[in-house]
Scaffold this motif. Structure first.
Motif, PDB file in Angstrom:
ATOM      1  N   ALA A   1      -1.935   0.150  62.979  1.00 51.12           N
ATOM      2  CA  ALA A   1      -3.173   0.933  62.888  1.00 51.12           C
ATOM      3  C   ALA A   1      -3.674   1.114  61.462  1.00 51.12           C
ATOM      4  O   ALA A   1      -4.035   2.204  61.054  1.00 51.12           O
TER       5      ALA A   1
ATOM      6  N   HIS B   1      -7.884   0.921  63.793  1.00 51.22           N
ATOM      7  CA  HIS B   1      -7.262   2.170  64.226  1.00 51.22           C
ATOM      8  C   HIS B   1      -7.876   2.702  65.519  1.00 51.22           C
ATOM      9  O   HIS B   1      -7.508   3.772  65.958  1.00 51.22           O
TER      10      HIS B   1
ATOM     11  N   LEU C   1      -5.993   4.538  68.183  1.00 50.92           N
ATOM     12  CA  LEU C   1      -5.044   5.562  67.781  1.00 50.92           C
ATOM     13  C   LEU C   1      -5.395   6.988  68.214  1.00 50.92           C
ATOM     14  O   LEU C   1      -4.547   7.664  68.800  1.00 50.92           O
TER      15      LEU C   1
ATOM     16  N   SER D   1       4.556   3.156  64.407  1.00 41.78           N
ATOM     17  CA  SER D   1       3.831   2.374  63.401  1.00 41.78           C
ATOM     18  C   SER D   1       4.708   2.092  62.191  1.00 41.78           C
ATOM     19  O   SER D   1       4.550   1.072  61.522  1.00 41.78           O
TER      20      SER D   1
ATOM     21  N   VAL E   1      -4.409   8.082  60.353  1.00 42.28           N
ATOM     22  CA  VAL E   1      -5.078   6.882  59.849  1.00 42.28           C
ATOM     23  C   VAL E   1      -5.079   6.902  58.325  1.00 42.28           C
ATOM     24  O   VAL E   1      -4.769   5.916  57.659  1.00 42.28           O
TER      25      VAL E   1
END
Lengths: 131, 497
Positions: free
Chosen positions: B229, B234, B237, B257, B316
């Motif tokens: 991501a 992303h 997510l 991740s 993120v």
């Protein structure tokens, strides 16, 4: 251009990979996405099998007592092993995706992922939402 | 041969067996088994860590075939540290959310959740320890399936859609990784990382096959970036993190991740060699996307009115930090990135659990308008959320501060252009972090008259309270004793390739 025809299988494999990849990424229909996924994985297996094959040699299975014991008589066995492992992996991933698609279809009565996203956004969400 | 050396293999196999076993147990038994297993795995990895710190790294031969043919596990200081850390985060996340697992998931499927937890632990440990690229690919796929199942096991429309999006993006990533590994195998003729490395070095010296190697590097980096991501990829997510069970959200954000990012480290250091990577300008690209993610993730987080979505968007930004650290292409940058993997894991899983605790005392709402005063209603969840938020913003004594210091230090030793960009991005991102996290902390401590009917000082489930306390301690530990961990990471990285 000569390179292309000398590496005919590899070229086809890469084209197939591209087809599968774009289908998986851009198609809106879930089933077609899964077909794209399978085309993509199969393309990689074609690539591996083509690379492991050596012209004029046999499959790496010495059958019978008088079979040759020379390494030079057989093709490279490692890519075949990788293809087998890869097939197992892609089968399980496909199964999970199909199960997920069935559940989405039962709930939203459509296979279009964009439509499903819109329908899901309209549902009122609460933390305790349960079925 | 000492028994400790076999522990990493035992770990992976036992987790796999327990995963299968959980599917026939009752939910309660499966939960117990999973917690005991995670604890045991943590203890075994700690023993491995102690051994490695004393005796140095080793490679462990799997089966009877030596190096270029057989499969291998490699254990070094960095791997052992991360394995212990991942096990403890996993343990605390499951422990903290176990109360809600039984509430949110159908009774008949409760045990399957723990099957997936065990599989997730298997794949994470295997990704950390393996020395073979194709094994890594297989466990990447196991990780993907387990993560998808952890999202979709809570049966409502949102999680199904989130899981579908996650699976699609993740499968695209693994497809790219697979074709990358295939081409790399065809060019070098090896699957073990060390052997590939020597072949890549030989090819770099002779100047042959440079284009295929560049393509491979690009495909594999892109695949792993999609799976972990990195900013423009992303999109899956926020939904996945904000609608799943709290334990799942904690595990997904802090571990899943990170496993992929660690595999990327391995690719860069052990497979290609960092000089080769720098020559091919890959870090510059990751640096660009990392910085973009740092800013964009924080900006998007500001606009969220839902607490868990805000935390998800903050992830993120934090993934952006990690990629920026790699992208600086100096040793200190990678150390900072590894440290940030740990500090982000420790803070983010705590934030997700605390957010659940807070929404629990606010009538099950995640909306900020309903969460007002929740910090007063549940003191411990409020305190844990504040510690996590402060850590993410970068208040001294907490983990997030230390990693920001390391990032700044790394930026100073980087090239001039990158130094400027990294420093400015760090500053802007920290301010943006402060905007939404401090706002959230203020919100949960603002008294709310309407909610006066709600009970004062509710008690959290005991397990969650214990997990939150452990998380707070872990955060303070990472923030104050960071030099011990930094030394371990530094030594681990120097022997990594």
């Amino acid at each position: 251009m000569d390179n292309l025809f000398n590496n005919f299988y590899e070229a086809v494999a890469v084209i197939l990979f591209g087809i599968g990849f774009t289908t998986l990424l851009f198609h809106r229909n879930m089933i077609k996405k899964i077909i794209g996924l399978n085309i993509m994985d199969t393309a990689v297996y074609l690539f591996l099998a083509a690379k492991g094959y050596i012209d004029g040699r046999r499959a790496p299975v010495p059958d019978g007592p008088d079979a040759s014991r020379l390494v030079t008589d057989y093709i490279n066995p490692v890519p075949s092993g990788l293809v087998l492992t890869g097939i197992v992996v892609s089968v399980s991933v496909t199964a999970v995706m199909l199960a997920l698609t069935i559940r989405l279809y039962r709930r939203y009565h459509t296979l279009d992922i964009d439509r499903i996203t819109i329908l899901a956004k309209q549902e009122k969400y609460r933390e305790t939402d349960r079925e | 041969m000492e028994i400790v050396k076999s522990f990493p293999l035992f770990n992976i196999v036992i987790c796999l067996i327990c995963g299968v076993l959980s599917s026939v147990l009752k939910p309660k038994q499966a939960k117990g088994l999973s917690l005991v297993l995670t604890g045991a795995a943590g203890a075994m990895n700690a023993a491995v860590l102690a051994w490695v710190a004393r005796e140095g790294q080793y490679t462990y031969m799997m089966g009877h075939f030596p190096a270029p043919w057989g499969n291998e596990i490699r254990v070094g200081l960095l791997e052992a540290v991360l394995a212990v850390f991942f096990c403890s985060i996993m343990f605390l996340s499951v422990l903290g959310g176990e109360h809600y697992i039984s509430l949110d998931i159908e009774e008949s499927k409760g045990n399957l959740y723990f099957t997936m937890i065990n599989l997730m632990l298997t794949s994470l440990l295997a990704l950390i320890y393996t020395n073979d690229l194709f094994t890594a690919y297989v466990f990447v796929e196991i990780n993907t399936i387990a993560a998808g199942a952890l999202i979709m096991i809570r049966n409502n429309g949102h999680t199904l859609v989130a899981a579908a999006k996650y699976m699609i993006m993740s499968l695209i990533g693994s497809g790219l990784l697979l074709i990358g590994i295939t081409i790399l195998y065809d060019v070098t003729g090896h699957l073990l990382m060390v052997n590939i490395h020597s072949q890549v070095a030989a090819l770099a010296a002779s100047g042959e096959y440079q284009l295929p190697l560049t393509v491979t590097l690009g495909l594999m980096s892109a695949g792993l970036a999609i799976k972990s991501a990195l900013f423009p990829f992303h999109t899956w997510l926020p939904d996945a993190y904000s609608y799943s069970v709290p334990s799942s959200a904690a595990i997904l954000s802090s571990l899943v991740s990170k496993g992929y990012i660690f595999l990327l480290f391995k690719l860069f250091y052990r497979v290609f060699g960092f000089d080769f990577i720098v020559d091919h300008k890959t870090p510059n690209l990751l640096f660009f996307f990392g910085v973009a993610g740092m800013i964009a993730g924080s900006v998007m987080a500001i606009y969220q009115r839902d607490m868990r979505r805000m935390i998800a968007f903050s992830s993120v930004a934090q993934i952006g930090y990690i990629y920026m650290g790699i992208g600086l292409s100096v040793p200190m940058g990678t150390i900072a990135a590894v440290f940030h993997i740990m500090s982000h894991a420790a803070s983010k899983s705590m934030l997700f659990l605390a957010a659940k605790g807070l929404s629990d005392v606010s009538g099950d709402s995640k909306d900020f308008s309903d969460l007002r005063g929740s910090g007063c209603r549940s003191r411990l969840a409020g305190a844990a959320f504040s510690v996590g938020a402060f850590s993410m913003v970068g208040i001294p004594l907490l983990a997030g501060f230390t990693s920001k210091v390391y990032f700044a230090e790394a930026a100073l030793s980087a090239s001039r252009g990158k130094m400027g960009i990294a420093m400015v991005a760090l500053a802007i991102s920290t301010i943006l972090n402060a905007v939404y996290f401090i706002r959230a902390v203020i919100t949960i401590y603002t008294p709310n008259e309407e909610a006066a009917s709600m009970p004062e000082n509710c008690h959290l489930p005991k397990t969650m309270a214990a997990a939150l306390v452990c998380f707070i301690v872990l955060n303070v530990f990472l923030g104050t004793w960071s030099n011990v961990i930094e030394d371990a990471i530094r030594i681990g990285l120097s022997t990594f390739s």
